[in-house]
Design a protein around this motif. Structure first.
Motif, PDB file in Angstrom:
ATOM      1  N   GLY A  40      24.559   2.011  -0.176  1.00 58.24           N
ATOM      2  CA  GLY A  40      23.563   1.280  -0.946  1.00 58.24           C
ATOM      3  C   GLY A  40      22.175   1.447  -0.355  1.00 58.24           C
ATOM      4  O   GLY A  40      22.024   1.722   0.836  1.00 58.24           O
ATOM      5  N   CYS A  41      21.162   1.290  -1.181  1.00 58.77           N
ATOM      6  CA  CYS A  41      19.796   1.193  -0.672  1.00 58.77           C
ATOM      7  C   CYS A  41      19.086   0.084  -1.438  1.00 58.77           C
ATOM      8  O   CYS A  41      19.613  -0.435  -2.435  1.00 58.77           O
ATOM      9  CB  CYS A  41      19.049   2.520  -0.795  1.00 58.77           C
ATOM     10  SG  CYS A  41      18.730   3.034  -2.490  1.00 58.77           S
ATOM     11  N   PHE A  42      17.909  -0.287  -0.947  1.00 59.61           N
ATOM     12  CA  PHE A  42      17.175  -1.403  -1.536  1.00 59.61           C
ATOM     13  C   PHE A  42      15.775  -0.923  -1.874  1.00 59.61           C
ATOM     14  O   PHE A  42      15.023  -0.510  -0.991  1.00 59.61           O
ATOM     15  CB  PHE A  42      17.120  -2.562  -0.529  1.00 59.61           C
ATOM     16  CG  PHE A  42      16.400  -3.768  -1.036  1.00 59.61           C
ATOM     17  CD1 PHE A  42      16.848  -4.459  -2.158  1.00 59.61           C
ATOM     18  CD2 PHE A  42      15.270  -4.243  -0.376  1.00 59.61           C
ATOM     19  CE1 PHE A  42      16.179  -5.583  -2.616  1.00 59.61           C
ATOM     20  CE2 PHE A  42      14.603  -5.379  -0.825  1.00 59.61           C
ATOM     21  CZ  PHE A  42      15.058  -6.038  -1.953  1.00 59.61           C
ATOM     22  N   ALA A  43      15.457  -0.946  -3.173  1.00 52.96           N
ATOM     23  CA  ALA A  43      14.187  -0.382  -3.640  1.00 52.96           C
ATOM     24  C   ALA A  43      13.280  -1.514  -4.097  1.00 52.96           C
ATOM     25  O   ALA A  43      13.451  -2.066  -5.184  1.00 52.96           O
ATOM     26  CB  ALA A  43      14.451   0.602  -4.773  1.00 52.96           C
ATOM     27  N   LEU A  44      12.313  -1.850  -3.227  1.00 54.66           N
ATOM     28  CA  LEU A  44      11.397  -2.943  -3.534  1.00 54.66           C
ATOM     29  C   LEU A  44       9.964  -2.425  -3.674  1.00 54.66           C
ATOM     30  O   LEU A  44       9.316  -2.632  -4.694  1.00 54.66           O
ATOM     31  CB  LEU A  44      11.487  -4.001  -2.421  1.00 54.66           C
ATOM     32  CG  LEU A  44      10.484  -5.160  -2.476  1.00 54.66           C
ATOM     33  CD1 LEU A  44      10.637  -5.955  -3.769  1.00 54.66           C
ATOM     34  CD2 LEU A  44      10.685  -6.096  -1.274  1.00 54.66           C
ATOM     35  N   ALA A  45       9.482  -1.716  -2.627  1.00 59.92           N
ATOM     36  CA  ALA A  45       8.067  -1.348  -2.574  1.00 59.92           C
ATOM     37  C   ALA A  45       7.695  -0.333  -3.654  1.00 59.92           C
ATOM     38  O   ALA A  45       8.501   0.515  -4.042  1.00 59.92           O
ATOM     39  CB  ALA A  45       7.736  -0.776  -1.195  1.00 59.92           C
ATOM     40  N   GLU A  46       6.470  -0.451  -4.120  1.00 56.35           N
ATOM     41  CA  GLU A  46       5.895   0.567  -5.011  1.00 56.35           C
ATOM     42  C   GLU A  46       4.523   0.923  -4.439  1.00 56.35           C
ATOM     43  O   GLU A  46       3.500   0.556  -4.983  1.00 56.35           O
ATOM     44  CB  GLU A  46       5.791   0.036  -6.444  1.00 56.35           C
ATOM     45  CG  GLU A  46       7.155  -0.356  -7.027  1.00 56.35           C
ATOM     46  CD  GLU A  46       7.073  -0.877  -8.472  1.00 56.35           C
ATOM     47  OE1 GLU A  46       6.139  -0.502  -9.195  1.00 56.35           O
ATOM     48  OE2 GLU A  46       7.967  -1.659  -8.847  1.00 56.35           O
ATOM     49  N   GLY A  47       4.533   1.571  -3.284  1.00 59.43           N
ATOM     50  CA  GLY A  47       3.285   1.917  -2.612  1.00 59.43           C
ATOM     51  C   GLY A  47       2.891   0.856  -1.598  1.00 59.43           C
ATOM     52  O   GLY A  47       3.677  -0.037  -1.283  1.00 59.43           O
ATOM     53  N   PRO A  48       1.656   0.962  -1.073  1.00 62.37           N
ATOM     54  CA  PRO A  48       1.230   0.073   0.009  1.00 62.37           C
ATOM     55  C   PRO A  48       1.172  -1.401  -0.414  1.00 62.37           C
ATOM     56  O   PRO A  48       0.950  -1.695  -1.588  1.00 62.37           O
ATOM     57  CB  PRO A  48      -0.189   0.570   0.346  1.00 62.37           C
ATOM     58  CG  PRO A  48      -0.289   1.928  -0.241  1.00 62.37           C
ATOM     59  CD  PRO A  48       0.622   1.953  -1.418  1.00 62.37           C
ATOM     60  N   GLY A  49       1.367  -2.272   0.563  1.00 62.62           N
ATOM     61  CA  GLY A  49       1.224  -3.710   0.302  1.00 62.62           C
ATOM     62  C   GLY A  49       2.492  -4.488   0.627  1.00 62.62           C
ATOM     63  O   GLY A  49       3.590  -3.946   0.580  1.00 62.62           O
ATOM     64  N   ALA A  50       2.296  -5.763   0.958  1.00 60.09           N
ATOM     65  CA  ALA A  50       3.415  -6.629   1.333  1.00 60.09           C
ATOM     66  C   ALA A  50       4.230  -6.995   0.086  1.00 60.09           C
ATOM     67  O   ALA A  50       3.723  -6.898  -1.035  1.00 60.09           O
ATOM     68  CB  ALA A  50       2.875  -7.892   1.994  1.00 60.09           C
ATOM     69  N   PRO A  51       5.478  -7.416   0.282  1.00 58.79           N
ATOM     70  CA  PRO A  51       6.304  -7.814  -0.861  1.00 58.79           C
ATOM     71  C   PRO A  51       5.635  -8.938  -1.658  1.00 58.79           C
ATOM     72  O   PRO A  51       5.173  -9.921  -1.078  1.00 58.79           O
ATOM     73  CB  PRO A  51       7.589  -8.339  -0.204  1.00 58.79           C
ATOM     74  CG  PRO A  51       7.636  -7.682   1.136  1.00 58.79           C
ATOM     75  CD  PRO A  51       6.204  -7.515   1.551  1.00 58.79           C
ATOM     76  N   SER A  52       5.564  -8.763  -2.972  1.00 57.19           N
ATOM     77  CA  SER A  52       5.049  -9.832  -3.830  1.00 57.19           C
ATOM     78  C   SER A  52       5.525  -9.549  -5.248  1.00 57.19           C
ATOM     79  O   SER A  52       5.741  -8.390  -5.610  1.00 57.19           O
ATOM     80  CB  SER A  52       3.513  -9.889  -3.791  1.00 57.19           C
ATOM     81  OG  SER A  52       2.970  -8.910  -4.665  1.00 57.19           O
ATOM     82  N   PRO A  53       5.693 -10.602  -6.048  1.00 56.44           N
ATOM     83  CA  PRO A  53       6.175 -10.374  -7.420  1.00 56.44           C
ATOM     84  C   PRO A  53       5.191  -9.545  -8.243  1.00 56.44           C
ATOM     85  O   PRO A  53       5.608  -8.742  -9.075  1.00 56.44           O
ATOM     86  CB  PRO A  53       6.335 -11.798  -7.980  1.00 56.44           C
ATOM     87  CG  PRO A  53       5.597 -12.703  -7.060  1.00 56.44           C
ATOM     88  CD  PRO A  53       5.536 -12.028  -5.730  1.00 56.44           C
ATOM     89  N   GLU A  54       3.881  -9.720  -7.955  1.00 54.10           N
ATOM     90  CA  GLU A  54       2.883  -8.975  -8.723  1.00 54.10           C
ATOM     91  C   GLU A  54       3.011  -7.472  -8.496  1.00 54.10           C
ATOM     92  O   GLU A  54       2.633  -6.671  -9.365  1.00 54.10           O
ATOM     93  CB  GLU A  54       1.462  -9.407  -8.346  1.00 54.10           C
ATOM     94  CG  GLU A  54       1.118 -10.849  -8.707  1.00 54.10           C
ATOM     95  CD  GLU A  54       1.769 -11.871  -7.778  1.00 54.10           C
ATOM     96  OE1 GLU A  54       2.040 -11.539  -6.600  1.00 54.10           O
ATOM     97  OE2 GLU A  54       2.043 -13.006  -8.238  1.00 54.10           O
ATOM     98  N   ALA A  55       3.494  -7.092  -7.317  1.00 50.93           N
ATOM     99  CA  ALA A  55       3.559  -5.665  -6.986  1.00 50.93           C
ATOM    100  C   ALA A  55       4.764  -4.979  -7.646  1.00 50.93           C
ATOM    101  O   ALA A  55       4.918  -3.767  -7.549  1.00 50.93           O
ATOM    102  CB  ALA A  55       3.607  -5.484  -5.476  1.00 50.93           C
ATOM    103  N   VAL A  56       5.643  -5.753  -8.267  1.00 49.86           N
ATOM    104  CA  VAL A  56       6.815  -5.160  -8.924  1.00 49.86           C
ATOM    105  C   VAL A  56       6.413  -4.746 -10.335  1.00 49.86           C
ATOM    106  O   VAL A  56       6.147  -5.590 -11.199  1.00 49.86           O
ATOM    107  CB  VAL A  56       7.989  -6.169  -8.971  1.00 49.86           C
ATOM    108  CG1 VAL A  56       9.165  -5.583  -9.760  1.00 49.86           C
ATOM    109  CG2 VAL A  56       8.417  -6.553  -7.563  1.00 49.86           C
ATOM    110  N   ARG A  57       6.350  -3.436 -10.563  1.00 50.39           N
ATOM    111  CA  ARG A  57       5.939  -2.940 -11.883  1.00 50.39           C
ATOM    112  C   ARG A  57       7.069  -2.209 -12.607  1.00 50.39           C
ATOM    113  O   ARG A  57       6.998  -1.992 -13.812  1.00 50.39           O
ATOM    114  CB  ARG A  57       4.711  -2.044 -11.741  1.00 50.39           C
ATOM    115  CG  ARG A  57       3.442  -2.825 -11.367  1.00 50.39           C
ATOM    116  CD  ARG A  57       2.235  -1.925 -11.206  1.00 50.39           C
ATOM    117  NE  ARG A  57       2.426  -0.990 -10.099  1.00 50.39           N
ATOM    118  CZ  ARG A  57       2.035  -1.233  -8.844  1.00 50.39           C
ATOM    119  NH1 ARG A  57       1.434  -2.367  -8.534  1.00 50.39           N
ATOM    120  NH2 ARG A  57       2.245  -0.340  -7.897  1.00 50.39           N
ATOM    121  N   ALA A  58       8.105  -1.809 -11.880  1.00 51.49           N
ATOM    122  CA  ALA A  58       9.252  -1.159 -12.520  1.00 51.49           C
ATOM    123  C   ALA A  58       9.839  -2.119 -13.555  1.00 51.49           C
ATOM    124  O   ALA A  58       9.894  -3.326 -13.334  1.00 51.49           O
ATOM    125  CB  ALA A  58      10.300  -0.793 -11.479  1.00 51.49           C
TER     126      ALA A  58
END
Lengths: 368, 405
Positions: free
Chosen positions: A120-138
């Motif tokens: 398994g892997c975990f795909a959260l980040a979409e480029g630079p920046g700390a985890p945040s709901p706003e950064a999730v664009r997928a």
């Protein structure tokens, strides 16, 4: 009150340590030099030992040691620097399915994750920046996942991904089979090439929600829990770095004496020891919170993560420094620890993110 | 791993809580250490007597000497509960934490029986006379002479940094009885009545303005040989017993911590918002929280080891090595948050009754007393990590052949 792992888990630790000493020695260097991204032979053995299913109930193919059992193994994996997708698969993907999956998903996905036949892997980040709901664009809409995730640790070797996605305003987690159509993977060069990291692009790829993971708090719950497990892995790496520095300080002579007899070296290594002990104590409390579901999980996890990140970064830096010029050579193992320390500090929200999360939780508690 | 009390521990905690509730006032802000004056000592004696009467003094000591015969865990539970109340506890820390345990280890039982009870009940206070002007970190380099004269020893010299000597009844005294052998082998331990003829105590004024410790001058002071602890020349071994107990006795250094700083940060402004919302401030707050909790849990781990029959090792040095400088750093940072108003130390106007200004001035002591930061790091490096000792020029030479400063 009892603040130590049980004797049973002490035996698990001893077994893991001796297995890894024999079978994982050189694993990180091979992975680094051959660019394989992980040690497939070791992965198979680890799967057979049941470690990947340590925190998975027996009903789903695990060995049911509980979260504390996984903590103990994580520390040993960290100490050995083994090049394995252990964290991605066991702390993140499997935990996400276990916490948020429905009965069918658990029965279908967990046994393979427990045995290691699935990675398994975990795909959260979409480029630079700390985890945040706003950064999730997928986006996941109508069962089709579209978006680009990077960096994804072990994204190039995983068979399934737990992906942070949104559906209009709602953010949550879904699971996708990486062998299906619409998935493309691009390897990324990183500061720690002993580990695989990739960019994953999804183009209308079939995926399904993990029904319990609708909303950002669920994502953070997974991160909190994984933070404790990462802290143990970092702790193991930190201790190995200190042991290596200590051994070198005893062996290396300068100015007619062992360099470990100079206070400049002694005080440096004492500072590393102190950082590690503070990290160990915070990690232990994290393990207790994880296993007992005590109320202050966010504080316990954030503190464990902040302390362990500091300890491993400091220990690996000062280990290299203690080795002098030798420590800066490719042949010395110092850089393997130095690289892994920074890699691990970045995999799941960096230290500033966790410090902020910690203070936020404490403010909330004081105000309540 | 379990943080909850066992049923026995819970019952003991309830018993302690009931005693404290009935006998003491809850703490109302401010955790600094005030001046130790006569009325403070009187209050401390009264409180110690009440504790002893209720069976909460000498919790881990044997029953035959008037202790409770309890466990280290009970000791900690008591300390945790007592910390919530405004009670004067520190006056007895050295005597009960270090001197009396040494006495119980080395004196004949009838001698211990004479002194342990009165100390437990707060009737007699003890101090520790080890450091000298020329022997601080290098305490084995002390020069105070004790020479045998029939059934007595005659003592001449000077001690310094003696906390509480001005209100102590008895003292534990480390002397040099043989300057002709290497320094660690020529020492002998005694205890004495602080009102013996020839003992003169002078207060030392500290940078905080208060005077909690002293110089003590000895001029032909006679100490009966019956008050010797351990054989002549074995004083260093006896002193190590005292110092081992010191690691246990020093619990939490008093001073503002993470919680006080968060409280302050909510009321101070940075860039037009509460300081607690400022990123740089939050980073520091988080790191101090992690240190505080790390120490608290480290203590729990040591306690677990202790309850499994292991002795407290040099690992315990970590506690003071971290907490003393943490108080100094927090005080320094807190004053920065107040900006120029941080210089004002009047409790009537300074935020939180000047707890941070006070801490700025007393916190340096914590980094020096009871083993400097530097000595503690040497202990960790040599005794925990196993690194070699420094190259020594004083180990084998006779003491009187060493150059003096």
């Amino acid at each position: 009150m009892n603040f130590e792992f049980s004797e049973e888990l002490g035996a698990v630790r001893a077994q893991a340590q001796s297995f890894l000493r024999t079978h994982a020695s050189g694993s990180a260097r091979r992975s680094l030099e051959q660019r394989t991204g992980f040690d497939a032979a070791l992965w198979e053995q680890v799967g057979r030992l049941g470690w990947l299913g340590a925190a998975i109930p027996e009903a789903f193919g695990g060995i049911g040691l509980g979260e504390e059992g996984l903590c103990v193994i994580a520390e040993e994996v960290g100490r050995s620097l083994a090049a394995l997708p252990f964290a991605s698969s066991a702390y993140l993907a499997a935990q996400a399915v276990l916490l948020f999956g429905d009965a069918g998903q658990k029965a279908r996905l967990l046994p393979d994750l427990a045995r290691g036949s699935a990675i398994g892997c975990f795909a959260l980040a979409e480029g630079p920046g700390a985890p945040s709901p706003e950064a999730v664009r997928a986006v996941l809409a109508g069962g089709a996942l579209t978006g680009r995730k990077a960096p994804v640790v072990d994204g190039g070797i995983a068979t399934l991904a737990v992906v942070a996605v949104r559906d209009h305003d709602e953010v949550g987690l879904c699971v996708a089979d990486l062998s299906t159509v619409g998935v493309s993977r691009d390897g990324l060069d990183t500061i720690d090439p002993s580990r695989n990291v990739a960019a994953l692009s999804f183009d209308r790829c079939p995926a399904e929600w993990l029904p319990g993971a609708r909303g950002w708090p669920a994502v953070m719950r997974l991160l909190d829990r994984a933070a404790v497990l990462f802290a143990f892995e970092q702790l193991g790496g930190a201790q190995a770095s200190l042991d290596m520095a200590r051994d070198y300080a005893l062996q290396r002579r300068a100015f007619g004496r062992q360099i470990g007899s100079f206070q400049a070296i002694k005080h440096k290594l004492a500072d590393v020891y102190i950082a590690i002990e503070l990290a160990r104590s915070n990690a232990y409390y994290g393990a207790y919170a994880l296993q007992s579901a005590a109320g202050d999980m966010t504080e316990a996890a954030s503190a464990a993560r902040v302390a362990a990140t500091h300890a491993f970064e400091l220990a690996s830096q000062e280990n290299l420094q203690t080795h002098g010029g030798m420590g800066f050579t490719w042949e010395s193992d110092c850089h393997l620890f130095y690289r892994r320390a920074k890699h691990l500090s970045l995999v799941l929200g960096a230290a500033p993110f966790w410090r902020d999360r910690l203070v936020g939780a404490l403010e909330f508690r004081n105000a309540a | 791993m379990d943080f909850a009390d066992t049923p026995d521990e819970a019952a003991f905690r309830a018993e302690v809580a009931a005693f404290l509730k009935a006998n003491a006032r809850p703490l109302a802000g401010g955790s600094g250490e005030g001046p130790v004056d006569d009325s403070h000592v009187a209050r401390a004696r009264a409180w110690q007597a009440r504790r002893a009467e209720a069976g909460f003094a000498g919790i881990t000591w044997p029953r035959r000497f008037g202790g409770r015969g309890g466990t280290p865990m009970q000791q900690v539970i008591y300390a945790q509960e007592e910390a919530k109340y405004d009670v004067p506890a520190h006056v007895f820390e050295i005597g009960l934490g270090m001197c009396i345990p040494t006495l119980m280890a080395y004196a004949p039982p009838e001698v211990s029986a004479r002194y342990v009870g009165p100390a437990l009940r707060g009737e007699e206070i003890w101090c520790q006379l080890f450091s000298e002007p020329g022997a601080g970190s290098d305490v084995a380099g002390l020069r105070m002479r004790a020479e045998r004269d029939c059934e007595d020893w005659v003592v001449n010299g000077q001690k310094i940094w003696t906390s509480g000597a001005h209100f102590s009844d008895f003292g534990l005294l480390l002397t040099r009885t043989d300057p002709g052998v290497p320094k660690h082998r020529g020492l002998t331990m005694f205890f004495l009545d602080m009102r013996s003829p020839g003992v003169e105590v002078r207060r030392i004024r500290q940078i905080s303005g208060t005077s909690n410790f002293n110089e003590v001058f000895f001029t032909d002071v006679r100490i009966p040989d019956a008050q010797r602890l351990g054989a002549p020349g074995e004083g260093w071994t006896v002193a190590l017993t005292t110092l081992m107990h010191e690691r246990l006795a020093i619990g939490s250094l008093p001073g503002p911590d993470f919680g006080e700083l968060l409280e302050l940060a909510k009321t101070m402004q940075v860039n037009g918002q509460p300081a607690s919302r400022d990123g740089a401030v939050r980073e520091r707050l988080a790191d101090w929280y992690v240190q505080s909790k790390g120490l608290e849990y480290t203590r729990m781990r040591m306690l677990t080891a202790l309850s499994r029959g292991q002795m407290p090792g040099p690992e315990a040095s970590i506690y003071k090595a971290v907490s003393a400088s943490k108080i100094q750093e927090i005080a320094t940072f807190a004053l920065d948050l107040m900006d120029s108003a941080g210089m004002v130390s009047d409790p009537q106007t300074a935020p939180m009754r000047a707890v941070f200004q006070e801490a700025l001035l007393y916190s340096p002591a914590g980094r020096i007393a009871g083993g400097t930061d530097e000595i503690l790091k040497n202990i960790i490096a040599e005794r925990v990590l196993g690194l070699p000792g420094d190259i020594r020029v004083d180990r084998e030479a006779a003491f009187n052949a060493l150059p003096a400063s």
